[in-house]
Structures are given as C-alpha cells and as structure tokens.
Design a protein around this motif. Structure first.
Motif, PDB file in Angstrom:
ATOM      1  N   LEU A  72      27.866  -0.103  12.935  1.00  7.73           N
ATOM      2  CA  LEU A  72      27.116   0.419  13.896  1.00  7.73           C
ATOM      3  C   LEU A  72      25.927   1.191  13.004  1.00  7.73           C
ATOM      4  CD1 LEU A  72      30.030   2.420  15.761  1.00  7.73           C
ATOM      5  CD2 LEU A  72      29.146   0.183  16.341  1.00  7.73           C
ATOM      6  N   ILE A  73      25.067   1.358  13.868  1.00  5.42           N
ATOM      7  CA  ILE A  73      23.647   1.715  13.023  1.00  5.42           C
ATOM      8  C   ILE A  73      23.315   3.174  13.749  1.00  5.42           C
ATOM      9  CG2 ILE A  73      21.342   1.452  12.192  1.00  5.42           C
ATOM     10  CD1 ILE A  73      23.425  -0.631  11.084  1.00  5.42           C
ATOM     11  N   ASP A  74      22.988   4.091  13.050  1.00  8.05           N
ATOM     12  CA  ASP A  74      22.798   5.576  13.718  1.00  8.05           C
ATOM     13  C   ASP A  74      21.207   5.731  13.760  1.00  8.05           C
ATOM     14  OD1 ASP A  74      21.782   6.391  11.039  1.00  8.05           O
ATOM     15  OD2 ASP A  74      23.678   7.673  10.727  1.00  8.05           O
ATOM     16  N   ASP A  75      20.841   6.942  14.418  1.00  5.22           N
ATOM     17  CA  ASP A  75      19.326   6.977  14.143  1.00  5.22           C
ATOM     18  C   ASP A  75      18.808   7.003  13.185  1.00  5.22           C
ATOM     19  OD1 ASP A  75      20.554   9.582  13.848  1.00  5.22           O
ATOM     20  OD2 ASP A  75      20.055  10.579  15.699  1.00  5.22           O
ATOM     21  N   SER A  76      19.157   7.209  12.090  1.00 10.93           N
ATOM     22  CA  SER A  76      18.404   7.257  10.508  1.00 10.93           C
ATOM     23  C   SER A  76      18.784   6.122   9.922  1.00 10.93           C
ATOM     24  CB  SER A  76      19.061   8.546   9.790  1.00 10.93           C
ATOM     25  OG  SER A  76      18.811   9.742  10.428  1.00 10.93           O
ATOM     26  N   ASN A  77      19.161   4.993  10.705  1.00  9.44           N
ATOM     27  CA  ASN A  77      19.236   3.685  10.231  1.00  9.44           C
ATOM     28  C   ASN A  77      20.477   3.576   8.894  1.00  9.44           C
ATOM     29  OD1 ASN A  77      17.008   2.773  11.668  1.00  9.44           O
ATOM     30  ND2 ASN A  77      15.888   3.315  10.066  1.00  9.44           N
TER      31      ASN A  77
END
Length: 492
Positions: A399-404
């Motif tokens: 999973l990738i968050d909003d800060s990559n």
C-alpha cells in the motif's frame, strides 16, 4: 443488483441464541422467552453427552451469537457437575451465559475467569436477570443489535461474495458486519471504501488468492484504517505472525499497528492503522507515477523499513530452494501445478515463437527436474541465505500512502524464508499480472525471455535483449525489475 437485498438484511438479522438445558420444560420456557425478547432461539436436544454434542453441532450450524447454558447438564444432583462450564469453551465464538440454580461466588468467578463465560446468572434471580445479560452481551456481538450503520451496501455484498463459499447460507453472511461491529465497538457509523486496485475485477484486494478482502474503513469522523477479512485459520495465523515478526520490529515509522482482531465462525478480520494516509495499492502507483518515484519508494522499503530483518539473515548449507519455498507456502500450489493441464504451447504461441524456445515448458521442468526430492532436484544449492521475509509480497499487498511510502498488509506467511523471496515474489507478480494484463503477446513473450536471460543480479542487459524495440510501458516494467534486482544485491 442481485443479492443487494440479502446484503441489506445483514444489518437487520435476528441474533441467534443457543439454549442448552437438560430439563426440557426449562428449555421450552427459555425458548419462548428468548423469542419474545427479539432473539432467534436454537434449542439443543438430547441428554447427557448427546445433549452436549448436539449443542456444539447446533452452535456451529446456526452460527450462534450467544449461548444460554445450564451449569449442570449431566446430573442436577451432582455437586461436581460443571459440564455447562466446559461447554462454554467449546461453543466459541458464541459468548456463553451460564445459568444455574446451584451457583455461588466461587462458581460464578470460575465460569467467567477460567472458562471465558460472559455472565453467570442465578436462576433464582428470575427471567429479567437473564434478559439483561443477553441484552448486554449481544451489543458486543451483533451489528444489527447495535443498529450500526455500515455503507455502502454494494461493497458489503462484493465482500460477502468473495469471502463465502456457496455452502455458507446468506443468512450467516452477517458475520461480516458483526466482525466490523466488534472491531469498532464505539462506532455509530462505518463507511467502507475500496483501495485503488491492481487488476482485481471486484475492486478489492483479492490477488492472488481467493476469499481475502482488504478495505479502507472510516469510523464516524475519524481517519481511516485498514481492515482485512479472511478465513478463520488464516486470521489466527496472521495475528501470530504479526506479533512475532512485525510489531515493533520494522525500522522507522512505516510499520502498521494492529488495533484489533476477531475470529468468528467462518471468517475473521484484522484492523490495522497507519501513520500515513493510505491512498492506493502498488499497481495503481506503478501505473501513474514516474520511475524515479517508484525507485525511491521501493528503495525506502527494502533498504530501510525491512532492513533489520535482512541484517539478521543467516547462512544455510545444502538446501533445496523448492523445499525452502514450500516451507513458507506449503505444497498446495504445487499440487495445483501437477493437476494443471496447459494448452498446447505451440498452439498458444504460434509455431514461429515456439520454435525459438529450446527448453521444456516450465510446468514439466518443475515436476520432472525439481520436485523429485534429493534424487533429482535442479533447485538444490550448496549454500544460500535465509531471513525473515514478508512471504507474499505481491503488488496488491503493498500500500502506498500520500507521501509515497510503502506499507504492507497480509502477514500470514511472514517468517523465515529465502533472503530473496520477497524480491522474487514482487518481480514475478509484476511480470505475471501487471505485464501480462495486455493483449500484446509478442512483446510479453520477449519481456519474459529478457528477464529470464539475465545472468546475474543487477545485469542491465535487459534493455538490449536481441535489440528488441521496447515500447514505453514495457521499458517502465523492465526498469522496475532492474531496480528490484539492484536492491537484491547484498541480500543473497
């Protein structure tokens, strides 16, 4: 939508209560009372051990939420008969409420503390005490009893379709909403959301195995968390692996926190929270982002987040890579391979492409040259390294968050494995799912030849393979594979 009506009824089901008493008259009275109080009564029948066996069978058959159990089921005159207390442990996940006319403080404490009963009620306290115990406990077990609001209904239906086989009646699909109710005991409203998927037709994380679903869940006005649903034994194993290998054992801040787990009759669920806001899965991230961001994200995960596990790798000698892989994955996948009947490869590829191949097809090679034990095993090596690996690092488990930043889910297979297993799993998933999800078969064929022909880790000859002209999408695939292989250096 077909089935949506069934799904909506999940949140409007009547909670099921198992009634176990060796006195038939008392059991009938409880049956009438329980029905009047708004529950669905399930009455165990028989006497002695037969009554206990029928109670266990019906608890499972009806997926009961609660059990109303008499303490003495064998002999009312035997002061040592606490068979009802023993039964409480055998009907879990149903919560047992022990009822007896022979109780005392010691027995009450034993039923709750040692046997895991939810309540102990004296028969002399009357029906109202029983009703109060049922009402208090069902609020902890049933979404419908709490009148918990969960939306959207269509996504619940898709989840049910993935999790349950046809052998599980739709009326017991309420285990999904009940699991959510248990994981979010203070919630008034839950909103479910798909993660941006890879190639999953349902829009859920289901690859590559069936009956596993990962969703983003919003509780009231709080930030979202991740909830994974799977079969019971899978959840039990994953919780154990998480505690052994993940909790407080990954470097930096990018380690998920397990905020709860629940195991019901057919399914279980795990609740994970994250520091960053999870926005997408790796396949979507790969599709929309430039190679520089992809490299930065993968490098941070493999070289930082998981680094301490790799640092503690150890040398092993005289080992079969096939057997090492089976120690993580079991042998079910191999049995499927043995039973698989592939199409005629020449017919599938065309005679021109097939004529360029000078090796047997992969399934035949696996069965004949690898999986034959020490007598003939092409995967036998004199020395390699093992480490704690994720064990199932396909792209939808990243999973990738909003800060990559890259986070992972699904720790069922986490444990000791070949030190390069995670790199190989991810590369294989990129080739077999992301790259394969196109109609350009000749390009895919040459891509497979290119990645198979590489002689050593980090070999950049991928891009010059037979002077084949790669399109931009395939170049991106090759660049990502090259990044993964460069990160492998020093891990073997």
């Amino acid at each position: 939508m077909a089935g949506t009506g069934r799904l909506i009824s999940m949140l409007d089901t009547v909670p099921r209560v198992l009634i176990v008493d060796n006195d038939e008259r008392t059991a009938r009275i409880y049956q009438d009372l329980v029905s009047h109080w708004g529950f669905y009564p399930v009455v165990a029948q028989g006497s002695g051990d037969g009554l206990i066996e029928d109670a266990q069978h019906k608890a499972r058959q009806y997926r009961c939420h609660l059990g109303l159990v008499d303490m003495r089921l064998i002999d009312d005159s035997d002061e040592d008969d606490t068979s009802g207390l023993e039964l409480v442990t055998k009907i879990k996940p149903a919560s047992g409420i022990v009822v007896s006319g022979h109780g005392n403080i010691k027995i009450a404490m034993k039923s709750v503390q040692e046997k895991g009963a939810a309540h102990f009620v004296g028969k002399e306290d009357g029906p109202l005490a029983i009703k109060n115990a049922l009402d208090a406990e069902i609020l902890k077990k049933s979404a419908s009893a709490r009148k918990l609001k969960i939306v959207p209904a269509d996504l619940l239906y898709l989840t049910a379709r993935t999790l349950f086989t046809e052998s599980v009646s739709p009326e017991y699909h309420d285990q999904i909403v009940d699991a959510l109710s248990i994981l979010f005991p203070e919630a008034q409203h839950l909103r479910l959301e798909k993660l941006l998927p890879g190639n999953s037709g349902l829009g859920l994380i289901t690859a590559p195995r069936p009956r596993s679903v990962v969703l983003k869940v919003y509780e009231d006005d709080f930030q979202p968390v991740i909830v994974k649903f799977a079969r019971c034994h899978k959840v039990v194993k994953e919780v154990d692996c998480f505690r052994k290998y993940i909790d407080r054992r990954l470097a930096g801040s990018f380690c998920p926190k397990m905020d709860g787990n629940v195991v019901l009759w057919d399914i279980g669920a795990i609740k994970l929270s994250y520091v960053g806001n999870i926005e997408q899965t790796f396949p979507h991230f790969f599709k929309i982002e430039p190679i520089e961001k992809i490299e930065h994200t993968l490098n941070r995960f493999f070289s930082h987040t998981w680094r301490d596990h790799y640092k503690r790798s150890k040398k092993v000698s005289k080992v079969s890579l096939f057997e090492l892989y089976c120690s993580v994955w079991g042998d079910e996948w191999f049995q499927r391979a043995v039973n698989f009947r592939p199409l005629n490869p020449e017919g599938a590829m065309g005679s021109e492409l097939w004529s360029k191949i000078s090796a047997k097809d992969p399934l035949s090679w696996l069965i004949e040259d690898v999986a034959n034990g020490s007598r003939k095993d092409a995967s036998w090596v004199s020395e390699t390294r093992t480490a704690i690996t994720h064990g199932d690092l396909h792209a939808d488990n990243i999973l990738i968050d909003d800060s990559n930043n890259a986070w992972v889910v699904d720790f069922e297979r986490t444990g000791e494995g070949h030190a390069l297993q995670d790199f190989v799993e991810l590369e294989s998933d990129i080739v077999n799912r992301i790259a394969c999800n196109r109609d350009d078969y000749p390009t895919f064929f040459w891509l497979c030849l290119a990645v198979s022909a590489m002689q050593k880790i980090g070999d950049d000859s991928l891009f010059e393979f037979h002077n084949f002209s790669w399109d931009d999408d395939t170049k991106k695939l090759l660049e990502t594979i090259a990044i993964i292989r460069r990160l492998e250096i020093g891990r073997a």
